[in-house]
Write an enzyme that holds these catalytic residues in place. Structure first.
Site, PDB file in Angstrom:
ATOM      1  N   GLN A   1     -13.630  18.863 -17.658  1.00  0.00           N
ATOM      2  CA  GLN A   1     -14.966  19.628 -18.170  1.00  0.00           C
ATOM      3  C   GLN A   1     -14.183  20.687 -19.108  1.00  0.00           C
ATOM      4  OE1 GLN A   1     -17.624  20.430 -15.074  1.00  0.00           O
ATOM      5  NE2 GLN A   1     -17.903  18.270 -14.574  1.00  0.00           N
TER       6      GLN A   1
ATOM      7  N   SER B   1      -9.761  12.644 -14.922  1.00  0.00           N
ATOM      8  CA  SER B   1     -10.902  12.129 -15.279  1.00  0.00           C
ATOM      9  C   SER B   1     -11.108  11.877 -16.868  1.00  0.00           C
ATOM     10  CB  SER B   1     -11.930  13.409 -14.843  1.00  0.00           C
ATOM     11  OG  SER B   1     -11.903  13.312 -13.590  1.00  0.00           O
TER      12      SER B   1
ATOM     13  N   ASP C   1     -16.058  10.653  -9.180  1.00  0.00           N
ATOM     14  CA  ASP C   1     -17.425  10.637  -8.476  1.00  0.00           C
ATOM     15  C   ASP C   1     -17.565   9.271  -7.520  1.00  0.00           C
ATOM     16  OD1 ASP C   1     -17.850  13.187  -9.297  1.00  0.00           O
ATOM     17  OD2 ASP C   1     -18.860  12.660 -11.201  1.00  0.00           O
TER      18      ASP C   1
END
Length: 420
Positions: A158, A184, A300
Site C-alpha cells: 500500500q 503483495s 488476505d
C-alpha cells in the site's frame, strides 16, 4: 462488544449471494477520481464497496474537498483503515491545506515511516506528530516535485500504491526502485491496471515502477465483487459435506490477486464452476494431505486458508506472510492463539509457517473465538460452526470494516441458527 452464537442446523449450505465490490478496487478508484478534474461521483462506479473503510474514505474525501486552503489543520481519523491512512497520506500531500491524519490505537502502532520518508524525498511537507515512524501525521499539502527514490518494499504494498496514484500529478513523475520484488505484488499490479485504464503512463517490473506526469481521464467502471470476501464461502464449501453456493458477478477475468482462491481451494476440496452470471462452489471431496503454498501475493486469503486446513486436519506449510503482523491484528499470532482451541498448532521456522495437530487434545464443546478487532478473524472462524456444531464469536460487528452483510449472507445459506 457483541458476541454471536452459531449453531449448526445443516451440513449442506446452499444459496445465492451478492457480494459488494472489491474494497481494494473501490478505494483506488475513489482516490484517482478525486485527483482528476472530472466531475465523476460515486454513481460512476456501480457496485462500489459497502465496506466501512470505503464509506469512511468517501466521507473524508468530501470533507477534504470542502476544506481546501484552510490554515487550521483538519483532523482526519482513519480509525483502523489501513488503505485510508496510507492512501490519504500521499493524497493530502498534493492537496492545498493543513491536515492532521490520525487513526485508532492499533493504527498508531502500525509503522508508516517508510511512506513518510518517501514523500519527504519527493518534496512533501509531512511529519510525525507524536512518535517517529507512526501516525498521527501532520501534512501541509502542495505540489510535489517527484523524481526517483528507493524503497523497502517488504512491509506493505500500500505504500507503493499510495505513491503511484499521486505520481501523475508530480512535476517530474516518479520512479521507485526496489531491492526485491514487493510483498503483495498483485495489489501493485492492480493499481497499475486501474491507472492505465484511466489514462496514466505506468511501467511496472519486479524491481521498479515508473509513472510519467499526466492526468487521469476518469470513466465509469463497474467494480468487481470482492474475491477476499469470497474466500470465507470457499472455506465453508471446503468444510461442508455437500454444498451449492452461488456467488453473483464473479468471472475468470479479474484484476484482483485474490482470485487465485479458486485454484487454491482445488487442493482443499472445492470445485469452482464459472457460469455466465457468477461462480458456483461445490464440495468435491478431493483434498491434499499437505498444503504447501507461497501466499506472498494473496495475504488476505491466509485466515480462510489456514482455518480450512486446521478444521480439515490438513498439514500446511505457507510462506510469504511475515508482513501480516502489521495488519489489523498480528494475524499469524491471532490465528495461532485461536486455532489452538481446535487442536491445531501453528509454528514458524525460517519464515515458513507450519500447521500441525495435537491429536490427544480434547476440544471444548463451547468454543469461543476472539477476533482481536480484526474483521478477517471473525469471518474465517464463522464457517467452523459446520464442523464443531456450536461456536461463539466475539465482537461480531468487526466485519463492518470490509463485509457489512457477512452475517446476513451467512444466514442465507441455511446451515446455522444465529443468536446475538
Amino acid at each position: 462488544m457483541k458476541s454471536i452464537r452459531l449453531e449448526k442446523i445443516s451440513s449442506a449450505p446452499k444459496g445465492k449471494l451478492h457480494i459488494s465490490g472489491s474494497k481494494s478496487i473501490s478505494n483506488r478508484v475513489l482516490i484517482m477520481s478525486e485527483l482528476s478534474d472530472a466531475e465523476a461521483d460515486i454513481s460512476s462506479f456501480p457496485n462500489l464497496s459497502e465496506a466501512d473503510d470505503t464509506q469512511r474514505l468517501i466521507f473524508y474525501l468530501n470533507q477534504i474537498r470542502s476544506c481546501a486552503d484552510q490554515q487550521l489543520p483538519l483532523i482526519i481519523n482513519a480509525e483502523n483503515a489501513g488503505t485510508v491512512m496510507r492512501f490519504l497520506a500521499s493524497y493530502l500531500s498534493v492537496q492545498k491545506g493543513s491536515w492532521l491524519l490520525t487513526g485508532s490505537e492499533r493504527m498508531q502502532k502500525r509503522p508508516i515511516g517508510i511512506l513518510v520518508s518517501a514523500l519527504q524525498g519527493l518534496g512533501a511537507h509531512i511529519s510525525h506528530s507524536d512518535k517517529t515512524n507512526y501516525p498521527p501525521l501532520h501534512i501541509i499539502g502542495g505540489q510535489l516535485a517527484g523524481g526517483e527514490l528507493k524503497m523497502d518494499a517488504s512491509v506493505s504494498s500500500q505504500f507503493i500504491t499510495s505513491l503511484m496514484m499521486v505520481a501523475p500529478y508530480t512535476q517530474k513523475g516518479l520512479t521507485i526502485r526496489f531491492d526485491e520484488k514487493p510483498v503483495s505484488f498483485s495489489y501493485i499490479e492492480m493499481t497499475r491496471k486501474l491507472m492505465q485504464n484511466f489514462g496514466a503512463s505506468v511501467e511496472l517490473k519486479d524491481t521498479f515502477v515508473q509513472v510519467k506526469p499526466s492526468e487521469y481521464k476518469i470513466k465509469s467502471i463497474k467494480i468487481e465483487p470482492d474475491w477476499s470476501s469470497a474466500s470465507y464461502w470457499y472455506e465453508l464449501a471446503s468444510l461442508a459435506e455437500t454444498s451449492d453456493i452461488f456467488l453473483e458477478g464473479y468471472t475468470n477475468k479479474s484484476v484482483q490477486g485474490d482470485s487465485c482462491v479458486s485454484e487454491i481451494y482445488k487442493e482443499l476440496g472445492v470445485h469452482t464452476i464459472f457460469e455466465p452470471d457468477g461462480i458456483r462452489l461445490t464440495s468435491s471431496g478431493k483434498q491434499t494431505s499437505h498444503f504447501i503454498y507461497d501466499l506472498t501475493d494473496a495475504p488476505d486469503l491466509v485466515p480462510a486458508v489456514l482455518t480450512s486446513c486446521a478444521a480439515k486436519k490438513i498439514k500446511a506449510s505457507i510462506t510469504g506472510v511475515e508482513h501480516l503482523k502489521h495488519k489489523e491484528s498480528d494475524r499469524m499470532l491471532s490465528l495461532s492463539n485461536e486455532l489452538k482451541k481446535t487442536g491445531a498448532i501453528l509454528t514458524e521456522k525460517n519464515k515458513t509457517y507450519h500447521l500441525s495437530f495435537d491429536n490427544n487434545m480434547t476440544i471444548s464443546e463451547k468454543l469461543v473465538f476472539e477476533t482481536y478487532k480484526d474483521h478477517r478473524m471473525a469471518m474465517c472462524f464463522a464457517p467452523l460452526a459446520i464442523v464443531y456444531d456450536k461456536i461463539t464469536i466475539k465482537d461480531k460487528d468487526v466485519v463492518e470494516k470490509s463485509y457489512p452483510a457477512f452475517w446476513d449472507d451467512l444466514k442465507k445459506l441455511n446451515f446455522v441458527r444465529m443468536n446475538s
